[in-house]
Design an enzyme around this catalytic site. Structure first.
Site, PDB file in Angstrom:
ATOM      1  N   ILE A  24      -9.164  -6.612  -7.751  1.00  0.00           N
ATOM      2  CA  ILE A  24      -9.356  -5.251  -8.313  1.00  0.00           C
ATOM      3  C   ILE A  24      -8.649  -5.107  -9.661  1.00  0.00           C
ATOM      4  O   ILE A  24      -9.122  -4.370 -10.527  1.00  0.00           O
ATOM      5  CB  ILE A  24      -8.878  -4.189  -7.304  1.00  0.00           C
ATOM      6  CG1 ILE A  24      -9.421  -2.807  -7.690  1.00  0.00           C
ATOM      7  CG2 ILE A  24      -7.360  -4.172  -7.159  1.00  0.00           C
ATOM      8  CD1 ILE A  24      -9.261  -1.744  -6.631  1.00  0.00           C
TER       9      ILE A  24
ATOM     10  N   GLY B 186       0.310  -7.350  -1.345  1.00  0.00           N
ATOM     11  CA  GLY B 186      -1.137  -7.071  -1.398  1.00  0.00           C
ATOM     12  C   GLY B 186      -1.591  -6.462  -2.711  1.00  0.00           C
ATOM     13  O   GLY B 186      -1.168  -6.870  -3.795  1.00  0.00           O
TER      14      GLY B 186
ATOM     15  N   ASP C 233      -0.877  -3.548  -3.876  1.00  0.00           N
ATOM     16  CA  ASP C 233       0.269  -2.872  -4.514  1.00  0.00           C
ATOM     17  C   ASP C 233       1.021  -3.855  -5.411  1.00  0.00           C
ATOM     18  O   ASP C 233       1.310  -3.582  -6.588  1.00  0.00           O
ATOM     19  CB  ASP C 233       1.195  -2.337  -3.412  1.00  0.00           C
ATOM     20  CG  ASP C 233       1.995  -1.106  -3.850  1.00  0.00           C
ATOM     21  OD1 ASP C 233       2.697  -0.547  -3.002  1.00  0.00           O
ATOM     22  OD2 ASP C 233       1.913  -0.733  -5.032  1.00  0.00           O
TER      23      ASP C 233
END
Ligand code: APR
Length: 187
Positions: free
Chosen positions: A18, A39, A41
């Protein structure tokens, strides 16, 4: 996979990282302390740089953290976006602690934050399906249904929503859920 809505809006499912996909607003899978983590974050803070945490420090001083099911907006720092929306997904326990409502609220809240800021494109990870243990089949249905409802209801604002899955398995689960929900809209 691309799903078209009548008002020219699109929902796209794709496999990728992302943090590498250019959008107006990128959604993070954060925690209620807004403390950063692993992850998504971890990837967002690593790629976005310290400006993001500086914004979160201000928000933390103002309101403590962020409740589950809600989200806060910061700068995107060095990420290919204007904003990061830090959404706090539910930790999955037994499905009877309001997990579904809180997960849906993450998606609807971020789309409202996007509308308020005139963002035209928003990317989401599959919130809560990693460390927070949400069963992905159910999470995918909730995410897609909520995003679909918002895209149908809103006339202005967000034109494109990207659901960015991290691997083929996650993509397959989400595309199956999309087939079931939007069979007649898939391009
Ligand atoms: N791009 C897209 N998707 C990703 C990426 C990435 N770079 N990294 C991980 N994912 C996927 C995971 O495979 C999973 O499907 O995002 C989904 C969410 O996983 P997590 O990042 O673990 O988020 P979540 O389950 O919501 O747990 C949040 O984990 O990192 C901590 O601080 C965070 O406490 C919070 C908790």
């Amino acid at each position: 996979m691309e799903i078209e809505f009548p008002n020219g809006k699109n929902l796209r499912l794709l496999i990728g990282d992302i943090t590498k996909i250019r959008v107006d607003a990128m959604v993070n899978a954060a925690n209620s302390a807004l403390a950063g983590g692993g992850g998504v974050d971890g990837a967002i803070h690593r790629a976005g740089g310290s400006a993001i945490m500086r914004d979160l420090d201000v928000i933390r001083q103002q309101q403590g953290g962020c409740p589950t099911g809600s989200a806060v907006a910061t700068t995107a720092g060095s990420l290919p976006a204007q904003y990061v929306f830090h959404a706090v997904g539910p930790i999955y326990r037994d499905g009877r602690q309001g997990e579904a409502e809180n997960l849906a609220s993450c998606y609807s809240t971020c789309l409202k934050l996007a509308e308020e800021r005139g963002a035209r494109s928003v990317s989401f990870p599959s919130i809560s399906t990693g460390a927070y243990g949400y069963p992905m089949e159910e999470a995918a249905r909730i995410a897609l249904r909520t995003i679909g409802e918002q895209l149908r209801e809103q006339d202005a604002g967000v034109r494109e929503v990207l659901l960015v899955l991290y691997d083929q398995g996650s993509y397959d689960v989400h595309s199956r859920a999309a087939q079931a929900l939007f069979a007649d809209r898939i391009k």
